[in-house]
Enzyme design. Structure first.
Site, short mmCIF file in Angstrom:
data_model
loop_
_atom_site.label_atom_id
_atom_site.label_comp_id
_atom_site.label_asym_id
_atom_site.label_seq_id
_atom_site.Cartn_x
_atom_site.Cartn_y
_atom_site.Cartn_z
N CYS A 104 12.22 -1.80 -9.79
CA CYS A 104 11.77 -1.79 -8.54
C CYS A 104 10.60 -2.94 -8.41
CB CYS A 104 10.80 -0.33 -8.11
SG CYS A 104 10.22 -0.50 -6.64
N ASP A 107 -5.21 3.28 -5.75
CA ASP A 107 -5.34 2.04 -6.41
C ASP A 107 -5.01 0.89 -5.46
OD1 ASP A 107 -5.97 3.04 -8.86
OD2 ASP A 107 -3.83 3.40 -9.52
N SER A 108 -3.72 1.27 -4.65
CA SER A 108 -3.38 0.01 -3.78
C SER A 108 -4.39 0.19 -2.46
CB SER A 108 -2.06 0.23 -3.18
OG SER A 108 -1.65 1.83 -2.81
N CYS A 134 9.16 7.96 -8.08
CA CYS A 134 8.66 8.40 -6.83
C CYS A 134 10.10 9.25 -5.94
CB CYS A 134 8.08 7.28 -5.73
SG CYS A 134 9.53 6.03 -5.81
N MET A 167 6.16 0.49 2.30
CA MET A 167 7.53 0.25 2.45
C MET A 167 8.27 1.80 2.45
SD MET A 167 8.55 -2.25 -0.80
CE MET A 167 7.52 -1.39 -1.96
N MET A 191 0.88 -1.28 0.05
CA MET A 191 -0.01 0.07 -0.19
C MET A 191 0.92 1.31 0.01
SD MET A 191 -2.93 -1.19 2.66
CE MET A 191 -3.95 0.34 2.40
N SER A 192 0.77 2.13 -1.02
CA SER A 192 1.44 3.35 -1.07
C SER A 192 0.94 4.55 -0.31
CB SER A 192 1.78 3.68 -2.68
OG SER A 192 0.53 3.93 -3.15
N GLY A 193 -0.50 4.51 -0.10
CA GLY A 193 -1.03 5.46 0.38
C GLY A 193 -2.11 6.16 -0.68
N GLY A 194 -1.89 5.60 -1.91
CA GLY A 194 -2.93 6.30 -3.06
C GLY A 194 -4.04 5.30 -3.30
#
Lengths: 376, 396
Positions: free
Chosen positions: A101, A14-15, A201, A34, A9-12
């Protein structure tokens, strides 16, 4: 027992929605964010990894009622992604760090991490699909484009293979981005109105020059220096000076600081001679290139050449070509029609309709015969 | 899934009797202790009774030596900055150790950066113990404060406080100790220890978060951190946090009553835990002094894997432990405590702290011993370091 899945989860949006959809589907979902680099900026709308983004991911996980962990992967990210990014630019190439990545961090390092936690799967918010086929010899896993053709992210995932694909879930592959946005709104998720992140990023303000300068500041070895050099045309005529090959990319038109009466484009970057070659727009066209580090999602083709649709950058419409397999995981790709701005360092991804067959990294480009002739 | 808490060094639940003692002071007895009227008199009595009880637990000469603060961090800041600011005209020097909690290290760093205070960070041996001779050798005529923690929060090692206090006294230097992890676990006698300043924190002994104490030996001069009213004899401004003060006193009373039995019980559980781990899992190492250690704390390195992974796996199975200080979690920075003890980085990465407490049962330990070996095995099967190790074994 419920199958366990670790969702990155990136905080956006989509995730976040990937977590939601998997939870709805009956998985035991564990969210994980991460920490990949030290973010100088306190708050930013576009970048992930800032303390704000980590907090947002955590808040979303709380809203969804799932567990959430933050893991520190700065060391591996530095080693595999950032160092590669810098060294590619120093060689005058235009790297694609997201692909590295995905391959080294998300679907290798983090997949191992997920298995270590006892998870059956790892999942991300990528717009791509995985299809399983049973053909006697067991199940094979096929990587496919997401159904939202505008948003499809399979390009960034071509390095996946039969080792990792069986353990990956892409819950958004069957959705359109607009549906995901709607769903986020309906669920009243705090991230629903968040802007799309498109930039790299770890590069602030999308200014990779500044990033390189800061990285290389203080390092005084030969290879780590960005030196000014000549800008020439295809006949070798000197047209001006450049500030360092790392600051230029194939197809670039602006910021060259030369005037020759007609629009000029970077058509070649010669790192050995520290030279930038410029030319007319037609001179950006090419039929053929060499790709290295070729990988195949299911298995290498049994014969060569094969025909496939090849995409040479994320926003490129793939085009029909013949692929000739060569030694040492390299391949020669020859398009039916010439393509604009084939750029070393970018990835070439091989498609058969919706299916990703594999891909590689563009190395050398063969100048187009027609354009060379017309240049005389 | 039953959740099992093994992180008592991070914080503890409020004891039911503590909560009962506190409750009337939220809405029945709410007067400001400084007020003249009966409302104030009631709560003033509660605060002073509490002060006496705590003075009793610490073996203080006089209740006025107890100053209430908001937490252990405030107590440490108060002690260190208070002494430094009182000596601001001198070019002063502070001696502390490399393994202190950040609540001591950071104020020291701040003083040295902003005010040019000279700070010596003493090394520790491989068990995490400060050598009193090092203290002696570090003293200069500018030394105004020695601050050495009583027991370390990560590994539990106890320091030779009495010896260090003696050295401080000989040289007429003020001696502070951060006793946050000790209070309630082993008897504290400030007189016997010979300390001038001692920090404690409520939430480590079953009182709530948000209350602390700084013991200030009579005659010790230090500047206040907070300025305002004349509370706490002009040493700490701010209306007294009456319910929490009452709660802390109750927690001290309970701790004092049960200390020996509780300590023995927990020690037995920890012995079982460590013995079990050593038997069932290979390539592990216990960090800290094997004897001179808080009986509830066990810091263990599991080689070839990351503590982070162990922690999260344990969490998924309902167990709460930590990799070190909760105050530094979420980063892969190697523990400054283990590093100072000379534990190599690959072992500090794989370290986990189990800290036992009042509600830990033998069953909990049995369950942990059943689950932990599986977790370690699974994580090792994913670790490239473990693969290398196995491969080299085959070659041998």
């Amino acid at each position: 027992m419920k199958k366990k899945v670790l969702v990155l989860m990136s905080g956006g949006i989509d995730s976040s929605l990937a977590s939601y959809i998997l939870k709805k589907a009956g998985y035991e979902v564990i969210g994980c964010t991460m920490r990949l680099f030290l973010c100088k900026k306190k708050s930013s709308e576009k970048q992930c990894c800032s303390p704000d983004d980590i907090n947002e991911a955590r808040r979303t996980a709380q809203q969804l009622g799932i567990k959430h962990f933050v893991v520190d992967k700065k060391n591996v990210f530095e080693k595999y992604v950032i160092e590669n990014f810098v060294s590619e630019y120093l060689k005058g190439r235009t790297p694609n760090p997201c692909i590295i990545c995905n391959l080294k961090i998300k679907f290798d390092e983090m997949l191992k991490f997920a298995k270590g936690l006892g998870c059956n799967f790892i999942a991300t918010g990528h717009y791509a699909r995985i299809e399983t086929r049973d053909e006697g010899r067991g199940t094979s896993y096929w990587l496919k484009k997401g159904i939202d053709k505008m948003k499809d992210q399979s390009y960034f995932l071509y390095g996946l293979n039969q080792k990792n694909l069986p353990h990956i879930l892409f819950p958004l592959g069957d959705y359109k981005k607009t549906e995901i946005r709607e769903l986020a709104k309906k669920l009243k998720l705090k991230v629903a109105d968040k802007k799309e992140s498109q930039e790299i990023c770890f590069v602030e303000d999308a200014d990779y020059r500044k990033f390189l300068e800061r990285r290389l500041h203080g390092l005084k070895t030969q290879i780590t220096q960005i030196k000014p050099g000549k800008i020439i045309d295809t006949s070798g005529r000197i047209l001006g000076t450049h500030e360092g090959i790392s600051y230029y990319t194939i197809g670039q038109r602006h910021g060259l600081g030369i005037s020759v009466g007609c629009p000029s484009y970077v058509i070649k970057i010669n790192s050995r001679k520290n030279e930038i070659v410029v030319g007319k727009k037609e001179e950006l066209l090419s039929y053929e290139f060499l790709a290295e580090d070729i990988s195949w999602t299911v298995s290498p083709p049994e014969k060569s050449p094969i025909t496939a649709d090849v995409r040479i950058r994320y926003k490129h419409k793939e085009s029909k070509s013949k692929i000739y397999l060569m030694k040492n995981n390299t391949a020669k790709v020859i398009f039916e029609k010439p393509q604009m701005s084939i750029t070393p360092g970018q990835s070439a991804v091989f498609y058969k309709k919706d299916i990703v067959l594999g891909g590689g990294i563009i190395k050398g480009i063969k100048p187009c015969v027609i354009s060379a002739r017309s240049g005389k | 899934m039953k959740k099992i808490y093994l992180d008592y060094n991070a914080t503890t639940p409020v004891h039911p009797e503590v909560l009962d003692a506190m409750m009337p002071y939220f809405k029945d007895f709410y007067g400001n202790p400084s007020s003249v009227h009966s409302f104030g008199q009631e709560t003033r009595k509660a605060v002073e009774d509490a002060r006496e009880k705590i003075a009793n637990l610490l073996g203080a000469e006089n209740p006025s030596e107890i100053v209430f603060t908001s937490c252990g961090t405030e107590s440490n800041n108060f002690a260190i900055k208070g002494i430094a600011f009182d000596n601001k005209d001198k070019n002063c020097h502070i001696i502390t150790s490399a393994i202190e909690h950040h609540a001591v290290l950071k104020p020291c760093e701040y003083l040295s950066k902003k005010f040019g205070v000279d700070v010596t960070y003493l090394p520790v041996d491989k068990c995490g113990i400060v050598n009193p001779d090092d203290v002696k050798k570090s003293i200069t005529e500018k030394t105004v404060l020695i601050s050495i923690m009583y027991a370390n929060n990560e590994v539990g090692t106890l320091q030779p406080l009495e010896e260090i206090a003696k050295i401080a006294k000989e040289k007429n230097i003020i001696f502070h100790t951060d006793a946050v992890q000790v209070v309630g676990k082993i008897p504290i006698d400030v007189k016997k220890l010979g300390v001038d300043l001692l920090s404690i924190s409520g939430h480590k002994l079953y009182a709530p978060k948000g209350i602390g104490v700084l013991y200030i030996k009579k005659g010790t001069k230090l500047h206040p951190l907070l300025h305002g009213g004349s509370h706490e004899k002009n040493r700490r401004a701010g209306t007294e946090n009456v319910p929490y003060i009452v709660g802390l006193a109750k927690a001290c009373e309970i701790a004092l009553k049960n200390m020996k039995d509780e300590n023995d019980r927990i020690l037995k559980l920890r012995q079982k835990l460590e013995k079990g781990i050593l038997e069932k899992i290979e390539y592990v190492q216990i960090n800290g002094h094997i004897m001179k250690r808080l009986s509830n704390t066990s810091n263990i390195s599991f080689n070839f894997i990351e503590g982070e992974g162990i922690l999260m796996s344990l969490d998924l199975d309902g167990f709460a432990a930590s990799t070190g200080s909760a105050c530094t979690s979420g980063t892969l920075e190697p523990s400054h405590v283990l590093s100072a003890m000379g534990v190599p980085p690959e072992k500090t990465q794989g370290s986990v702290r189990f800290s036992l407490g009042h509600y830990t049962t033998e069953k909990d330990i049995d369950k942990l011993l059943e689950i932990l070996p599986k977790i370690v095995e699974r994580l090792r099967s994913m670790s490239p370091l473990w693969e290398d190790k196995k491969r080299s074994e085959i070659r041998d």
